[in-house]
Design a protein around this motif. Sequence first.
Motif, short mmCIF file in Angstrom:
data_model
loop_
_atom_site.label_atom_id
_atom_site.label_comp_id
_atom_site.label_asym_id
_atom_site.label_seq_id
_atom_site.Cartn_x
_atom_site.Cartn_y
_atom_site.Cartn_z
N GLU A 59 11.21 9.08 3.35
CA GLU A 59 10.06 8.90 2.74
C GLU A 59 9.81 7.38 1.92
O GLU A 59 8.97 7.13 1.29
N LYS A 60 10.95 6.46 2.34
CA LYS A 60 10.95 5.48 1.45
C LYS A 60 10.99 4.08 2.68
O LYS A 60 11.67 4.43 3.85
N ILE A 61 10.12 3.26 2.47
CA ILE A 61 10.08 1.99 3.19
C ILE A 61 10.36 0.82 2.34
O ILE A 61 9.96 0.57 1.13
N TYR A 62 11.64 -0.07 2.76
CA TYR A 62 11.87 -1.03 1.93
C TYR A 62 11.54 -2.33 2.70
O TYR A 62 11.50 -2.43 3.76
N ILE A 63 11.21 -3.32 1.84
CA ILE A 63 10.74 -4.80 2.45
C ILE A 63 11.53 -5.62 1.82
O ILE A 63 11.63 -5.62 0.55
N ASN A 64 11.76 -6.72 2.64
CA ASN A 64 12.73 -7.71 2.00
C ASN A 64 11.73 -8.76 1.15
O ASN A 64 10.85 -9.06 1.98
N PRO A 65 11.87 -8.74 0.06
CA PRO A 65 10.94 -9.57 -0.69
C PRO A 65 11.18 -11.27 -0.16
O PRO A 65 10.08 -11.69 -0.68
N LYS A 66 12.14 -11.55 0.37
CA LYS A 66 12.24 -12.83 0.77
C LYS A 66 11.69 -13.26 1.96
O LYS A 66 11.81 -14.28 2.51
N PRO A 79 1.27 0.74 3.05
CA PRO A 79 0.49 2.12 2.62
C PRO A 79 -0.71 2.56 3.24
O PRO A 79 -0.96 3.73 3.51
N VAL A 80 -1.81 1.48 3.40
CA VAL A 80 -2.99 1.57 3.92
C VAL A 80 -2.85 2.03 5.54
O VAL A 80 -3.42 2.90 5.80
N LEU A 81 -1.78 1.57 6.04
CA LEU A 81 -1.51 1.76 7.49
C LEU A 81 -1.21 3.20 7.51
O LEU A 81 -1.74 3.91 8.57
N LEU A 82 -0.07 3.55 6.74
CA LEU A 82 0.47 4.93 6.74
C LEU A 82 -0.55 6.17 6.36
O LEU A 82 -0.25 7.19 6.65
#
Length: 179
Positions: free
Chosen positions: A44-51, A63-66
Amino acid sequence: MKLLLSKEPIVEFMEEELLNFADWLELLGTQKNNKYTILYRDEEKIYINPKAENSQEVFEIIPVLLKQKYLNKRTEKIFDKVEKLVDKKTYNYIFKIWHKWREKVIQMELHSQAENIIKQIKSKRLSSKARKNSEIIRELFDIGFGLYEEKRKTDYQKGAENAFLYGYMLGMEEHSSCI
């Protein structure tokens, strides 16, 4: 099998330093990528690299895509935006995430429908009615299974199908008498 708790994923930023060994295996194995932009973890979790480059835009668009139920023109437009924001490997990985997410959401919806049907079965006392017909159901199963044939087939699927179709036939008869 673990079911989703929500139709919306949890999307968060996570620093690259917080990735564990399993995360890197996921990135190298599934993504075939040695750089971390996005990671699908824990169902349920999607992580994105802030850098990562364009991380804020990716964070907003995931979220819009999913939420898209089908691969249609609107979904394709969103994927076109994603393609402009990330490299090819990350884009392919995001498509895989979307596909896995859709499968999980469909499974969650089917599970919910099945639970509602079970409630209806219990409320209409269908189990007790089926017990009354257990002998004929067993016989239908045995015939489909091939128990009475000279050369036994042991076709479990056919036996189960006979029993199911009998129940379906009873349901259709009950439905037609209500109309």
